[in-house]
Motif scaffolding. Structure first.
Motif, PDB file in Angstrom:
ATOM      1  N   GLU A   7       0.819  -1.206   0.000  1.00  0.00           N
ATOM      2  CA  GLU A   7       0.000   0.000   0.000  1.00  0.00           C
ATOM      3  C   GLU A   7       0.860   1.266   0.000  1.00  0.00           C
ATOM      4  O   GLU A   7       1.995   1.264   0.460  1.00  0.00           O
ATOM      5  CB  GLU A   7      -0.903   0.023   1.240  1.00  0.00           C
ATOM      6  N   SER A   8       0.277   2.357  -0.473  1.00  0.00           N
ATOM      7  CA  SER A   8       0.954   3.649  -0.453  1.00  0.00           C
ATOM      8  C   SER A   8       1.029   4.187   0.977  1.00  0.00           C
ATOM      9  O   SER A   8       0.118   3.969   1.780  1.00  0.00           O
ATOM     10  CB  SER A   8       0.193   4.642  -1.328  1.00  0.00           C
ATOM     11  N   SER A   9       2.102   4.912   1.269  1.00  0.00           N
ATOM     12  CA  SER A   9       2.238   5.577   2.571  1.00  0.00           C
ATOM     13  C   SER A   9       1.959   7.075   2.453  1.00  0.00           C
ATOM     14  O   SER A   9       2.241   7.836   3.383  1.00  0.00           O
ATOM     15  CB  SER A   9       3.646   5.357   3.140  1.00  0.00           C
ATOM     16  N   ALA A  10       1.399   7.512   1.328  1.00  0.00           N
ATOM     17  CA  ALA A  10       1.122   8.934   1.108  1.00  0.00           C
ATOM     18  C   ALA A  10      -0.127   9.368   1.872  1.00  0.00           C
ATOM     19  O   ALA A  10      -1.099   8.616   1.983  1.00  0.00           O
ATOM     20  CB  ALA A  10       0.938   9.206  -0.375  1.00  0.00           C
ATOM     21  N   VAL A  11      -0.092  10.582   2.412  1.00  0.00           N
ATOM     22  CA  VAL A  11      -1.274  11.198   3.017  1.00  0.00           C
ATOM     23  C   VAL A  11      -1.721  12.338   2.104  1.00  0.00           C
ATOM     24  O   VAL A  11      -0.959  12.811   1.258  1.00  0.00           O
ATOM     25  CB  VAL A  11      -0.991  11.715   4.442  1.00  0.00           C
ATOM     26  N   GLN A  12      -2.971  12.778   2.299  1.00  0.00           N
ATOM     27  CA  GLN A  12      -3.520  13.782   1.391  1.00  0.00           C
ATOM     28  C   GLN A  12      -3.572  15.191   1.992  1.00  0.00           C
ATOM     29  O   GLN A  12      -3.876  16.153   1.294  1.00  0.00           O
ATOM     30  CB  GLN A  12      -4.921  13.358   0.949  1.00  0.00           C
ATOM     31  N   ALA A  13      -3.287  15.312   3.275  1.00  0.00           N
ATOM     32  CA  ALA A  13      -3.235  16.630   3.920  1.00  0.00           C
ATOM     33  C   ALA A  13      -2.462  16.501   5.221  1.00  0.00           C
ATOM     34  O   ALA A  13      -2.496  15.456   5.883  1.00  0.00           O
ATOM     35  CB  ALA A  13      -4.638  17.172   4.186  1.00  0.00           C
ATOM     36  N   VAL A  14      -1.767  17.585   5.593  1.00  0.00           N
ATOM     37  CA  VAL A  14      -0.968  17.632   6.825  1.00  0.00           C
ATOM     38  C   VAL A  14      -1.312  18.919   7.562  1.00  0.00           C
ATOM     39  O   VAL A  14      -1.461  19.979   6.942  1.00  0.00           O
ATOM     40  CB  VAL A  14       0.550  17.613   6.522  1.00  0.00           C
ATOM     41  N   ALA A  15      -1.440  18.832   8.887  1.00  0.00           N
ATOM     42  CA  ALA A  15      -1.622  20.027   9.715  1.00  0.00           C
ATOM     43  C   ALA A  15      -0.999  19.740  11.075  1.00  0.00           C
ATOM     44  O   ALA A  15      -1.277  18.700  11.667  1.00  0.00           O
ATOM     45  CB  ALA A  15      -3.105  20.372   9.859  1.00  0.00           C
ATOM     46  N   CYS A  16      -0.161  20.642  11.571  1.00  0.00           N
ATOM     47  CA  CYS A  16       0.560  20.318  12.800  1.00  0.00           C
ATOM     48  C   CYS A  16       0.965  21.576  13.567  1.00  0.00           C
ATOM     49  O   CYS A  16       0.929  22.692  13.047  1.00  0.00           O
ATOM     50  CB  CYS A  16       1.791  19.478  12.492  1.00  0.00           C
ATOM     51  N   PHE A  17       1.357  21.350  14.823  1.00  0.00           N
ATOM     52  CA  PHE A  17       1.818  22.422  15.699  1.00  0.00           C
ATOM     53  C   PHE A  17       3.334  22.387  15.861  1.00  0.00           C
ATOM     54  O   PHE A  17       3.930  21.332  16.084  1.00  0.00           O
ATOM     55  CB  PHE A  17       1.200  22.276  17.090  1.00  0.00           C
ATOM     56  N   PHE A  18       3.944  23.541  15.784  1.00  0.00           N
ATOM     57  CA  PHE A  18       5.363  23.840  16.040  1.00  0.00           C
ATOM     58  C   PHE A  18       6.333  22.676  15.819  1.00  0.00           C
ATOM     59  O   PHE A  18       6.990  22.203  16.738  1.00  0.00           O
ATOM     60  CB  PHE A  18       5.568  24.453  17.430  1.00  0.00           C
ATOM     61  N   PRO A  19       6.477  22.243  14.555  1.00  0.00           N
ATOM     62  CA  PRO A  19       7.400  21.145  14.254  1.00  0.00           C
ATOM     63  C   PRO A  19       8.813  21.620  13.924  1.00  0.00           C
ATOM     64  O   PRO A  19       9.026  22.745  13.472  1.00  0.00           O
ATOM     65  CB  PRO A  19       6.765  20.539  12.999  1.00  0.00           C
ATOM     66  N   CYS A  20       9.780  20.757  14.145  1.00  0.00           N
ATOM     67  CA  CYS A  20      11.125  20.973  13.590  1.00  0.00           C
ATOM     68  C   CYS A  20      11.027  20.700  12.093  1.00  0.00           C
ATOM     69  O   CYS A  20      10.428  19.701  11.677  1.00  0.00           O
ATOM     70  CB  CYS A  20      12.132  20.018  14.209  1.00  0.00           C
ATOM     71  N   THR A  21      11.622  21.567  11.284  1.00  0.00           N
ATOM     72  CA  THR A  21      11.589  21.350   9.838  1.00  0.00           C
ATOM     73  C   THR A  21      12.981  21.254   9.221  1.00  0.00           C
ATOM     74  O   THR A  21      13.153  20.637   8.180  1.00  0.00           O
ATOM     75  CB  THR A  21      10.808  22.475   9.128  1.00  0.00           C
ATOM     76  N   ASP A  22      13.981  21.867   9.857  1.00  0.00           N
ATOM     77  CA  ASP A  22      15.344  21.825   9.325  1.00  0.00           C
ATOM     78  C   ASP A  22      16.321  21.872  10.494  1.00  0.00           C
ATOM     79  O   ASP A  22      16.562  22.929  11.080  1.00  0.00           O
ATOM     80  CB  ASP A  22      15.597  22.989   8.374  1.00  0.00           C
TER      81      ASP A  22
END
Length: 322
Positions: free
Chosen positions: A183-198
């Motif tokens: 199965e695919s592991s792709a999601v269709q939308a993301v929403a989150c609070f204060f994540p590390c990005t880099d």
């Protein structure tokens, strides 16, 4: 199967900021078998909870999730809630009150527990989330969830892992012996609070946070690499969501406090900027606060609006001033 009714009083607000206070421990999962619990949300929407479903196994541990299904008016969409703080996770941190905005709108919620540091590193943890997506998609018909309309959310490290799922989701292996892995592991939308990005531009260009600097208290989550600048750079590239953004990234919302002392708001700013550069859609909402704020639960409605707009085609996304 067991049934009981309960009203949750909304243990929410600062639960979102538990990244700095979750004990660093390895959790043994003592599985009791799946059980369905009829309960009600704070706004009196009844749901059924199924506990301890095993979505994978890892080094002798069972990886589990709980499913929350609204009894009335299910909308056929699913939301994955990554149960995580400081890259640790356990069933005791599943708070159904945090899902009330989603349940009230008809979403089926999957509370995913992942492997934890210090036994596992971040590089070893994020594949758990991809596995969970595949498991949920494979079994989606059991919960009457459309496999092509799945969103993901989380707070702090849960937000980071949500972003990793957003940028790394991919088709499954059609030749895999395990049907879940097809199965695919792709999601269709993301929403989150204060994540590390880099982790390599953490607060300012070139600022290293791979187990050092601002994140020195989370050194164990990065393994042995903090001892070597070269190894830190290599790992930082591998676990920073910003490094994997493409035009195919699903619509992504980040909500961040302007005075966050742990994960600077700059992390959200550079992520959204990079998304725009490659033609992906991302939005940053800035609140007055730190690594959490007193009325944070109100912003769970903002996240629900984002999922409505991007999983259900609703135009009702709320417009609020930061």
């Amino acid at each position: 199967m067991r049934s009981r009714s309960a009203c949750f009083t909304g243990r929410v607000a600062f639960a979102a900021a538990r990244i700095g206070c979750v004990a660093l421990a390895t959790y043994a999962f003592l599985l009791r078998g799946a059980s369905d619990l009829a309960q009600t949300s704070p706004s009196h929407i009844e749901y059924v909870r199924t506990e301890d479903l095993i979505y994978g196994r890892k080094s002798g541990l069972a990886l589990t999730l709980d499913v929350f299904r609204p009894v009335a008016r299910p909308n056929g969409r699913g939301i994955i809630y990554v149960v995580s703080g400081g890259w640790t996770s356990n069933r005791g941190a599943i708070y159904p009150g945090e899902y009330s905005h989603f349940l009230d709108r008809g979403y089926t919620v999957f509370a995913v527990v992942h492997s934890s540091q210090p036994k596992f590193t971040i590089f070893e943890i994020f594949p758990d989330i991809l596995r969970a997506v595949r498991f949920i998609r494979f079994n989606s018909a059991k919960w009457s969830v459309d496999p092509d309309h799945i969103g993901i959310t989380g707070v702090s490290s849960g937000g980071h892992l949500s972003l990793m799922a957003g940028v790394l989701g991919a088709a499954g292996d059609p030749k895999a012996a395990d049907p879940v892995e097809r199965e695919s592991s792709a999601v269709q939308a993301v929403a989150c609070f204060f994540p590390c990005t880099d982790f390599l531009d953490f607060g300012s260009p070139g600022e290293d946070a791979v187990g050092v600097g601002r994140l020195k208290d989370y050194r164990a989550a990065f393994g042995d690499v903090p001892n070597s600048p070269e190894a830190r750079n290599a790992l930082g590239q591998q676990i920073s969501p910003i490094r994997f953004i493409t035009a195919a990234m699903p619509p992504t919302l980040i909500i961040h406090g302007d005075k966050d002392p742990l994960v600077p708001v700059q992390q959200g700013e550079i992520f959204v900027r990079r998304a725009a550069e490659v033609g992906a859609r991302a939005k940053l909402v800035v609140r007055h606060g730190g690594h959490g704020w007193p009325n944070l639960d109100d912003d769970r409605a903002t996240i629900a609006d984002w999922f409505d707009a991007n999983l259900r085609g609703s135009t009702r996304e709320r417009r609020r001033e930061p």
